[in-house]
Design an enzyme around this catalytic site. Structure first.
Site, PDB file in Angstrom:
ATOM      1  CD  GLU A  15      -2.678   1.352   2.529  1.00  0.00           C
ATOM      2  OE1 GLU A  15      -2.537   0.231   3.388  1.00  0.00           O
ATOM      3  OE2 GLU A  15      -3.180   2.379   3.018  1.00  0.00           O
ATOM      4  CG  ASP A 195      -9.659 -11.791  10.545  1.00  0.00           C
ATOM      5  OD1 ASP A 195      -9.830 -11.733  11.718  1.00  0.00           O
ATOM      6  OD2 ASP A 195      -8.391 -10.885   9.915  1.00  0.00           O
TER       7      ASP A 195
HETATM    8  N1  ADE Z   1      -5.545  -7.687  11.870  1.00  0.00           N
HETATM    9  C1  ADE Z   1      -6.283  -8.380  10.694  1.00  0.00           C
HETATM   10  N2  ADE Z   1      -7.032  -9.382  11.543  1.00  0.00           N
HETATM   11  C2  ADE Z   1      -6.886  -9.358  12.797  1.00  0.00           C
HETATM   12  C3  ADE Z   1      -7.175  -9.991  13.958  1.00  0.00           C
HETATM   13  N3  ADE Z   1      -8.153 -11.027  13.851  1.00  0.00           N
HETATM   14  N4  ADE Z   1      -6.531  -9.567  15.162  1.00  0.00           N
HETATM   15  C4  ADE Z   1      -5.771  -8.669  15.436  1.00  0.00           C
HETATM   16  N5  ADE Z   1      -5.583  -7.714  14.316  1.00  0.00           N
HETATM   17  C5  ADE Z   1      -5.732  -8.128  13.096  1.00  0.00           C
END
Ligand code: ADE
Length: 230
Positions: A15, A195
Site C-alpha cells: 500500500e 477476517d
Molecule cells: N488484523 C487483521 N485481523 C486481525 C485479527 N483477527 N486480530 C488482530 N489484528 C488483526
C-alpha cells in the site's frame, strides 16, 4: 501559515509502495529501522512509512512522523478482524473511538493526555467518509480495539466483545491515536475487515480469500482521496 505535513502509516508495504508511486518530489530516509518516504501526494506534503505490527512499532513510527518528520496530522490504514454484523469482510471501519483491549487503561491514563480512550479527528473522519464513498467502499464510523495479540479464537473474541464491544480488533490503531493525542495532532485510523477474528481468521489471512493486493489498491485510493480533502 506553514503547510501541515500529513503522516501516513500503512500496515502493508504494498500500500505504501502504491502511494509512493503517486508522489512527486520524492525522497527517503531511514530512522529506527523504518524507511520514511517524503514527497507531495494529492497536493499535500506527505511522509509515508510502514512501521511494523504491534503497539510499540506503531507508537515509535507515529512519534518519528511527528517529531522527526514534522507531521501535523496522522493517517493509519490497515486491516482488522471484524467484530460486528453491521459490516462484513472487505468493508471499512473508520475509527471514531480507539482503545486498548489488553491494557490497564486507568493506570495508563494517569499520564498525559490522561485518556482511557482516544478519538479520531472529526474533520479527518468526514474526509475519510467522503473518500470511502467516492471509492465505492461500504464503511461505518465506529470503535476500534487494539492489542498486541492477533485475535483468532471465539473465546478471546467474546471476551474482548464483553470488555469493550468494539466494531473491529487490530494491533496498532490506539497506539497511533495515543501518540497523536500526546502531541495534540489530529489523526484518523482506517481498517478494512480481513477476517472475523475467530478460528478461521489466521487461515483466512494466510490462505488469502481476502485479496491483499486488491485491498491495497482500494486503501491507497481512499488514502489519496482523504489527503486531497484535508
Ligand atoms: N488484523 C487483521 N485481523 C486481525 C485479527 N483477527 N486480530 C488482530 N489484528 C488483526
Amino acid at each position: 501559515m506553514e503547510e501541515k505535513i500529513i503522516g501516513v502509516m500503512g500496515a502493508m508495504p504494498e500500500e505504501i509502495r502504491l502511494l509512493y508511486e503517486k508522489m512527486t518530489d520524492r525522497g527517503e530516509e531511514t530512522a529506527a529501522g523504518v524507511t520514511f518516504y517524503t514527497g507531495v501526494l494529492a497536493g499535500r506534503r506527505t511522509v509515508l512509512c510502514c512501521a511494523g505490527m504491534g503497539k510499540v512499532n506503531a507508537a515509535c513510527g507515529a512519534q518519528l512522523l511527528i517529531t522527526k518528520f514534522g507531521a501535523g496530522a496522522l493517517i493509519f490504514s490497515g486491516i482488522a478482524g471484524n467484530m460486528t454484523d453491521k459490516i462484513g469482510v472487505g468493508d471499512v471501519v473508520i475509527g471514531k473511538t480507539l482503545l486498548y483491549h489488553d491494557a490497564e487503561r486507568r493506570m495508563i491514563a494517569e499520564s498525559w493526555p490522561h485518556l482511557q480512550e482516544f478519538t479520531g479527528d472529526a474533520a479527518m473522519i468526514a474526509a475519510a467518509e467522503a473518500a470511502c464513498a467516492e471509492a465505492g467502499v461500504k464503511y461505518i464510523v465506529g470503535k476500534i480495539a487494539t492489542g498486541d495479540d492477533f485475535v483468532g479464537d471465539s473465546a478471546t473474541k467474546n471476551a474482548i466483545a464483553a470488555k469493550c464491544a468494539p466494531d473491529c480488533v487490530e494491533m496498532e490503531g490506539a497506539a497511533v491515536a495515543h501518540v497523536a493525542a500526546k502531541y495534540g495532532a489530529p489523526c484518523v485510523v482506517l481498517r478494512a475487515m480481513s477476517d472475523n477474528a475467530d478460528e478461521n481468521a489466521y487461515e483466512t489471512l494466510v490462505a488469502k480469500p481476502f485479496d491483499i493486493s486488491e485491498y491495497c489498491t482500494t486503501a491507497a485510493k481512499i488514502c489519496e482521496g482523504l489527503i486531497g480533502r484535508l
